[in-house]
Each structure stands twice: as structure tokens, then as C-alpha cells.
Enzyme design. Structure first.
Site, PDB file in Angstrom:
ATOM      1  N   CYS A   1      -0.178  -9.552  -4.583  1.00  0.00           N
ATOM      2  CA  CYS A   1       0.470  -8.242  -4.634  1.00  0.00           C
ATOM      3  C   CYS A   1       1.973  -8.492  -4.559  1.00  0.00           C
ATOM      4  O   CYS A   1       2.448  -9.105  -3.599  1.00  0.00           O
ATOM      5  CB  CYS A   1      -0.034  -7.444  -3.428  1.00  0.00           C
ATOM      6  SG  CYS A   1       0.790  -5.879  -3.182  1.00  0.00           S
TER       7      CYS A   1
ATOM      8  N   GLU B   1       8.555  -8.790  -0.052  1.00  0.00           N
ATOM      9  CA  GLU B   1       7.349  -9.463   0.407  1.00  0.00           C
ATOM     10  C   GLU B   1       6.295  -9.499  -0.688  1.00  0.00           C
ATOM     11  O   GLU B   1       6.314  -8.698  -1.618  1.00  0.00           O
ATOM     12  CB  GLU B   1       6.790  -8.732   1.622  1.00  0.00           C
ATOM     13  CG  GLU B   1       6.447  -7.305   1.307  1.00  0.00           C
ATOM     14  CD  GLU B   1       6.281  -6.442   2.546  1.00  0.00           C
ATOM     15  OE1 GLU B   1       6.795  -6.813   3.606  1.00  0.00           O
ATOM     16  OE2 GLU B   1       5.632  -5.418   2.432  1.00  0.00           O
TER      17      GLU B   1
ATOM     18  N   SER C   1      -0.413   6.528  -8.604  1.00  0.00           N
ATOM     19  CA  SER C   1      -0.511   6.959  -7.212  1.00  0.00           C
ATOM     20  C   SER C   1      -0.461   8.483  -7.165  1.00  0.00           C
ATOM     21  O   SER C   1       0.612   9.071  -7.169  1.00  0.00           O
ATOM     22  CB  SER C   1       0.638   6.352  -6.413  1.00  0.00           C
ATOM     23  OG  SER C   1       0.516   4.943  -6.438  1.00  0.00           O
ATOM     24  N   LEU C   2      -1.616   9.094  -7.122  1.00  0.00           N
ATOM     25  CA  LEU C   2      -1.660  10.558  -7.203  1.00  0.00           C
ATOM     26  C   LEU C   2      -1.552  11.176  -5.802  1.00  0.00           C
ATOM     27  O   LEU C   2      -0.698  12.005  -5.548  1.00  0.00           O
ATOM     28  CB  LEU C   2      -2.956  10.991  -7.904  1.00  0.00           C
ATOM     29  CG  LEU C   2      -2.884  12.326  -8.630  1.00  0.00           C
ATOM     30  CD1 LEU C   2      -1.842  12.326  -9.732  1.00  0.00           C
ATOM     31  CD2 LEU C   2      -4.251  12.691  -9.211  1.00  0.00           C
ATOM     32  N   HIS C   3      -2.449  10.844  -4.933  1.00  0.00           N
ATOM     33  CA  HIS C   3      -2.439  11.262  -3.525  1.00  0.00           C
ATOM     34  C   HIS C   3      -2.661  12.753  -3.278  1.00  0.00           C
ATOM     35  O   HIS C   3      -2.834  13.162  -2.124  1.00  0.00           O
ATOM     36  CB  HIS C   3      -1.163  10.811  -2.805  1.00  0.00           C
ATOM     37  CG  HIS C   3      -0.928   9.324  -2.872  1.00  0.00           C
ATOM     38  ND1 HIS C   3      -1.921   8.400  -2.621  1.00  0.00           N
ATOM     39  CD2 HIS C   3       0.183   8.602  -3.188  1.00  0.00           C
ATOM     40  CE1 HIS C   3      -1.433   7.181  -2.757  1.00  0.00           C
ATOM     41  NE2 HIS C   3      -0.170   7.274  -3.120  1.00  0.00           N
TER      42      HIS C   3
ATOM     43  N   ASN D   1      -2.643   3.804   5.950  1.00  0.00           N
ATOM     44  CA  ASN D   1      -2.199   2.842   6.938  1.00  0.00           C
ATOM     45  C   ASN D   1      -1.003   3.489   7.635  1.00  0.00           C
ATOM     46  O   ASN D   1       0.076   3.544   7.061  1.00  0.00           O
ATOM     47  CB  ASN D   1      -1.786   1.553   6.220  1.00  0.00           C
ATOM     48  CG  ASN D   1      -1.325   0.502   7.183  1.00  0.00           C
ATOM     49  OD1 ASN D   1      -1.756   0.467   8.325  1.00  0.00           O
ATOM     50  ND2 ASN D   1      -0.432  -0.354   6.731  1.00  0.00           N
TER      51      ASN D   1
ATOM     52  N   CYS E   1      12.703   0.878  -2.072  1.00  0.00           N
ATOM     53  CA  CYS E   1      12.160   1.796  -3.079  1.00  0.00           C
ATOM     54  C   CYS E   1      12.901   3.117  -2.964  1.00  0.00           C
ATOM     55  O   CYS E   1      13.239   3.544  -1.861  1.00  0.00           O
ATOM     56  CB  CYS E   1      10.671   2.013  -2.842  1.00  0.00           C
ATOM     57  SG  CYS E   1       9.858   3.013  -4.131  1.00  0.00           S
TER      58      CYS E   1
ATOM     59  N   GLY F   1       8.593  -1.281  -3.965  1.00  0.00           N
ATOM     60  CA  GLY F   1       9.293  -0.827  -5.156  1.00  0.00           C
ATOM     61  C   GLY F   1       8.430  -0.072  -6.149  1.00  0.00           C
ATOM     62  O   GLY F   1       7.199  -0.080  -6.076  1.00  0.00           O
ATOM     63  N   GLU F   2       9.113   0.590  -7.069  1.00  0.00           N
ATOM     64  CA  GLU F   2       8.458   1.330  -8.144  1.00  0.00           C
ATOM     65  C   GLU F   2       8.676   0.536  -9.429  1.00  0.00           C
ATOM     66  O   GLU F   2       9.784   0.512  -9.979  1.00  0.00           O
ATOM     67  CB  GLU F   2       9.051   2.741  -8.239  1.00  0.00           C
ATOM     68  CG  GLU F   2       8.704   3.495  -9.497  1.00  0.00           C
ATOM     69  CD  GLU F   2       7.211   3.534  -9.821  1.00  0.00           C
ATOM     70  OE1 GLU F   2       6.378   3.647  -8.896  1.00  0.00           O
ATOM     71  OE2 GLU F   2       6.874   3.422 -11.013  1.00  0.00           O
TER      72      GLU F   2
ATOM     73  N   SER G   1       1.149  -0.509 -10.809  1.00  0.00           N
ATOM     74  CA  SER G   1       0.909   0.705 -10.035  1.00  0.00           C
ATOM     75  C   SER G   1       2.182   1.542 -10.024  1.00  0.00           C
ATOM     76  O   SER G   1       3.253   1.059  -9.659  1.00  0.00           O
ATOM     77  CB  SER G   1       0.511   0.331  -8.607  1.00  0.00           C
ATOM     78  OG  SER G   1       0.295   1.490  -7.825  1.00  0.00           O
TER      79      SER G   1
ATOM     80  N   CYS H   1       2.360  -2.539   2.152  1.00  0.00           N
ATOM     81  CA  CYS H   1       3.437  -1.659   1.743  1.00  0.00           C
ATOM     82  C   CYS H   1       4.724  -1.728   2.548  1.00  0.00           C
ATOM     83  O   CYS H   1       5.128  -0.768   3.193  1.00  0.00           O
ATOM     84  CB  CYS H   1       2.944  -0.226   1.755  1.00  0.00           C
ATOM     85  SG  CYS H   1       1.362  -0.062   0.978  1.00  0.00           S
TER      86      CYS H   1
ATOM     87  N   CYS I   1       5.029   6.157   3.251  1.00  0.00           N
ATOM     88  CA  CYS I   1       5.154   4.746   2.875  1.00  0.00           C
ATOM     89  C   CYS I   1       6.336   4.115   3.595  1.00  0.00           C
ATOM     90  O   CYS I   1       7.455   4.634   3.555  1.00  0.00           O
ATOM     91  CB  CYS I   1       5.339   4.645   1.360  1.00  0.00           C
ATOM     92  SG  CYS I   1       5.697   2.980   0.780  1.00  0.00           S
TER      93      CYS I   1
ATOM     94  N   CYS J   1       8.446   8.404  -0.764  1.00  0.00           N
ATOM     95  CA  CYS J   1       7.158   8.952  -0.316  1.00  0.00           C
ATOM     96  C   CYS J   1       7.111   8.875   1.222  1.00  0.00           C
ATOM     97  O   CYS J   1       7.315   7.798   1.794  1.00  0.00           O
ATOM     98  CB  CYS J   1       5.994   8.170  -0.923  1.00  0.00           C
ATOM     99  SG  CYS J   1       6.015   8.193  -2.731  1.00  0.00           S
TER     100      CYS J   1
HETATM  101  N1  SAH Z   1       5.570   2.410  -6.327  1.00  0.00           N
HETATM  102  C1  SAH Z   1       4.232   2.024  -6.708  1.00  0.00           C
HETATM  103  C2  SAH Z   1       3.703   0.870  -5.871  1.00  0.00           C
HETATM  104  C3  SAH Z   1       3.638   1.264  -4.443  1.00  0.00           C
HETATM  105  S1  SAH Z   1       2.578   0.474  -3.280  1.00  0.00           S
HETATM  106  C4  SAH Z   1       3.317   3.221  -6.587  1.00  0.00           C
HETATM  107  O1  SAH Z   1       3.740   4.240  -6.047  1.00  0.00           O
HETATM  108  O2  SAH Z   1       2.188   3.143  -7.053  1.00  0.00           O
HETATM  109  C5  SAH Z   1       0.953   0.643  -3.851  1.00  0.00           C
HETATM  110  C6  SAH Z   1       0.131   1.796  -3.306  1.00  0.00           C
HETATM  111  O3  SAH Z   1       0.130   1.863  -1.860  1.00  0.00           O
HETATM  112  C7  SAH Z   1       0.622   3.149  -3.778  1.00  0.00           C
HETATM  113  O4  SAH Z   1      -0.484   3.886  -4.230  1.00  0.00           O
HETATM  114  C8  SAH Z   1       1.195   3.743  -2.536  1.00  0.00           C
HETATM  115  O5  SAH Z   1       1.236   5.141  -2.604  1.00  0.00           O
HETATM  116  C9  SAH Z   1       0.255   3.227  -1.481  1.00  0.00           C
HETATM  117  N2  SAH Z   1       0.762   3.324  -0.104  1.00  0.00           N
HETATM  118  C10 SAH Z   1       2.043   3.280   0.303  1.00  0.00           C
HETATM  119  N3  SAH Z   1       2.110   3.415   1.653  1.00  0.00           N
HETATM  120  C11 SAH Z   1       0.851   3.546   2.096  1.00  0.00           C
HETATM  121  C12 SAH Z   1       0.280   3.714   3.388  1.00  0.00           C
HETATM  122  N4  SAH Z   1       1.041   3.787   4.468  1.00  0.00           N
HETATM  123  N5  SAH Z   1      -1.061   3.807   3.486  1.00  0.00           N
HETATM  124  C13 SAH Z   1      -1.822   3.734   2.361  1.00  0.00           C
HETATM  125  N6  SAH Z   1      -1.351   3.574   1.130  1.00  0.00           N
HETATM  126  C14 SAH Z   1      -0.017   3.486   0.987  1.00  0.00           C
END
Ligand code: SAH
Length: 398
Positions: A119, A106, A238-240, A314, A126, A181-182, A215, A357, A133, A130
């Protein structure tokens, strides 16, 4: 939460048909010559392709007899739209594409007053697993080819140019690799895609480096390779979580590449390119949104060429997690800013179309792979989000 395995090497599946966008200019010219046409026809095909022209009848600068043969050989249709969903009065459009082998990906086009961002996906599925996601929970199907990735941006550019998005004809200005995807796990194809996005016409979309964002989950070797490319695209990491203990669970690749290694690699990228990087942080209620973690993140990033992009989670179906409530978001922002770290919160674009996502593809996969089809999320706090700041934030720059 089920722990999925990390998958770094994509399964090998049937390759998509060869496409002009998979080739360098020299290779395309050679391919055209092999078909018995003058090499410059490759430039003409490229001009049509990047303008979104797919109908041979419109390629009036090509001899009628050559059109079908050349488009058939070098511009096969790789992305078939399955469904398009709109939100925000049509200014957010999410397209689900079917690929030659039935895989689904998508892309989401978002028009703002001052820019239009697409986007895009770099893989079908992927392998990074995570747990928060939707894409990560469905595993990796395969890498996309260069042309399958570029095609998503070309389609968005054509939709903008053709006036399909309310607001009149316009220009695609930004691309973010934040779909499925990554990107750094599909490195060679993503590198070639960047060349096509940045390249001038007729062999590219002519976007500026700063308006393209890659990203990554934090694949350190990939960040280092990108640093060597000399393309100053925007890097988002994407640190989180600011600490390894929590990040090991939220971003499983952290068991291989730790927080400090990821931040060091991003710092090296910033030093080399002179470009501020973006730290993505999904705010998850009572998981990573505590004031102490904001301070820890603030200390980690203080003085660095970085800014934090907070994303209220989300929630994905079946997940026990929820977005942080507004007061917790505000506190998190305030603490980061107190450390001098520029911080923004993303808006809620596309929330009624599963705008974040992998959710649309996950919904469509529902029947095939036994996961329940997704319900449209009805968050109580601002939820999904693909970018752009709400008033809490100030200066999102993707
Ligand atoms: N693989 C890449 C791109 C992923 S999508 C990455 O990890 O960066 C882009 C961003 O959306 C990433 O920061 C990912 O962690 C975040 N993301 C994925 N699922 C999410 C969700 N359910 N709520 C909020 N952010 C989310």
C-alpha cells in the site's frame, strides 16, 4: 469536527533530485549519453533499480569507473527509512520514509498466502480533508515525484525477493494506492508510476493491470482521464455515503463532485476497461451504517459492475467516531447482498502498528506540528484494515 479547507493544488516545494524513475526510457538514455556513457547503460541501471540494487559495487555489468558517476546522477537515494513496524508475525510491515526535504510518507507491505500487496503513498499528506482520516486531518505537504512513489513499490518488491518477509523469498504481486494522499490529485506522476509498475523489465516491475488498484476520493475529472489512458488497473472509489447530504460532510470533495457523478464516472471506467470497480465504504457507528443507508447504497449500485468493500472505521485520536459494531456490519453486508451487490469486509491487518491511513506519519509529525502523538488504537470491534476479507466477506480482489 473541525472543517479543513479542500486543497487541490499542491504547494510547490523544492523538487527532489532527478531520478531514473522520473524519466522515460528515451530521456534516461539521453541523460546517460550526456554524462558521456553509452546509452544502453540506462537499461542496465534500470534493471538494477527495479531489482532493488542500490549499491554500485553490485553493478558488476557496469565498468567500475562508471558506477559511482551513473548511480550518483540517476539513482539518488530518495527514500530513507525512519522506522519499520511489524505485525502479524512479520507478514505486515509498515515503513515510515523520510524524503529529501524532511517530509514523511509511509507504505505498508502485507504478505498473504497467495499474494503480497504493498500500500503506497502518492502525496505527503493529503488535501482532501476527510474528517475521519488521519492523513486528511494533517493537510497536504506536497506531491510526491514519480520516483518517490515508484521507490516504495521497488522497496517492497526487493524485500519480498530478498526473503525479508517470513515465508521465504517471494514476489510482490499487488500495489494499492491507499496510503497517504489522493492519487488523482497528483495525476501526471501517478500515471507515470503506473507505467513503471506495469512495464516489463528492465523498465518496470511487470505487475498485471488487475493487481494494481488506484483508490480515489472521487475526483471525477481524474477518473475520466484515467478512463482514457487504456490501462485497465482496478479503480476503487471512496464513497462512504450513498447520499449527498451525508457525503458532503464525510468526503468534502463531494461538494464539488456529487455521488451520482462519481458513480457515473466509475461506470464509464468499468464500461471502457471491462473491470469491476470497488466502492470503499468506512462503516462508522451511527453515522453511515444504518440499514436504510445500506438499502440506498444497494439501490445505487444494483446491477452495476461494482463491488463494495466495507472498512470498519479505524478511529483516529480526537475523533468522536467509532467503528460500527459487528451486528451492524453484518446487517449492512446482508442488505447489500440482498440487492445483488457483491460485498466484502476488510480484515484487521496491521491494527497494532497504526496500520491504516497516515497514522504512523501523523504520530511522527506530532512533535513538529503540534498535534498530539497518536496512541495505538485499541478498538473494541475489528478495526483498521488495509484489505483482504474476513469470513463475513468472500472475494476481495485487491
Ligand atoms: N485518497 C484516496 C486514498 C486514501 S486511503 C481515497 O480517498 O481513496 C484508502 C482508503 O482508506 C480510503 O477509502 C479512505 O477513505 C479510507 N480511510 C481513511 N481513513 C480511514 C479510517 N480512519 N478508517 C477506515 N478507513 C479509512
Amino acid at each position: 469536527m473541525t472543517a479543513l479547507p479542500l486543497v487541490l493544488d499542491a504547494p510547490r516545494r523544492g523538487k527532489p533530485p532527478r531520478h531514473l524513475a522520473d524519466l522515460t526510457r528515451e530521456e534516461a538514455r539521453a541523460a546517460v549519453a550526456e554524462l558521456g556513457h553509452p546509452a544502453f547503460r540506462a537499461d542496465q541501471l534500470a534493471r538494477h533499480y527495479f531489482r532493488g540494487v542500490t549499491d554500485p559495487a553490485q553493478m558488476t555489468d557496469l565498468p567500475a569507473a562508471a558506477r559511482e558517476a551513473l548511480t550518483g546522477a540517476l539513482l539518488p537515494g530518495l527514500l530513507t527509512p525512519v522506522r519499520t513496524l511489524s505485525a502479524d508475525g512479520g507478514r505486515t510491515r509498515k515503513t515510515l520514509w523520510r524524503l529529501h526535504d524532511g517530509a514523511l510518507v509511509e507504505s505498508v507491505l502485507m504478505r498473504y498466502p497467495d499474494r503480497a500487496t504493498v500500500c503506497i503513498s502518492s502525496q505527503a499528506g493529503c488535501g482532501m480533508a476527510c474528517p475521519f482520516c488521519a492523513t486528511g486531518q494533517n493537510g497536504l505537504t506536497r506531491n510526491l515525484s514519480t520516483a518517490e512513489i515508484v521507490g516504495q513499490a521497488v522497496a517492497a518488491a526487493a524485500a519480498m525477493a530478498g526473503g525479508e518477509v517470513p515465508g521465504g523469498p517471494g514476489r510482490l504481486s499487488n500495489v494499492v494506492f491507499m496510503g497517504m494522499g489522493e492519487p488523482l490529485a497528483n495525476y501526471p506522476r501517478v500515471r507515470q508510476t503506473l507505467r513503471a509498475l506495469l512495464g516489463p523489465a528492465p523498465w518496470g516491475l511487470g505487475l498485471s493491470q488487475r493487481s494494481v488498484t488506484v483508490s480515489t476520493v472521487g475526483l471525477v475529472p481524474g477518473i475520466r482521464k484515467l478512463t482514457e489512458e487504456g490501462m485497465a488497473v482496478t479503480l476503487a472509489v471512496s464513497l462512504h455515503a450513498p447520499d449527498d447530504e451525508l457525503r458532503d460532510t464525510l468526503v468534502p470533495i463531494n461538494t464539488r463532485y456529487k455521488v451520482t457523478e462519481v458513480v457515473e464516472a466509475a461506470d464509464a471506467y468499468a464500461a471502457r476497461t471491462g473491470r469491476r470497480y470497488s466502492v470503499e465504504y468506512a462503516l462508522i457507528r451511527d453515522v453511515n451504517d444504518q440499514p436504510e443507508r445500506a438499502d440506498q447504497l444497494g439501490r445505487l449500485l444494483a446491477g452495476k459492475l461494482a463491488h463494495v468493500n466495507l472498512i470498519p472505521l479505524n478511529p483516529t485520536p480526537g475523533s468522536p467516531w467509532d467503528a460500527s459494531p459487528l451486528p451492524a456490519q453484518r446487517e449492512f453486508v446482508a442488505r447489500l447482498r440482498a440487492h445483488g451487490v457483491p460485498t466484502t469486509v476488510r480484515d484487521t491487518r496491521g491494527q497494532d502498528i497504526d496500520g491504516a491511513c497516515g497514522q504512523l506519519a501523523a504520530a511522527d509529525l506530532g512533535d513538529d506540528v503540534g498535534v498530539p502523538a497518536l496512541a495505538v488504537p485499541t478498538p473494541t470491534t475489528p478495526a483498521p484494515t488495509l484489505e483482504a476479507p474476513v469470513p463475513l466477506g468472500a472475494e476481495a480482489d485487491v
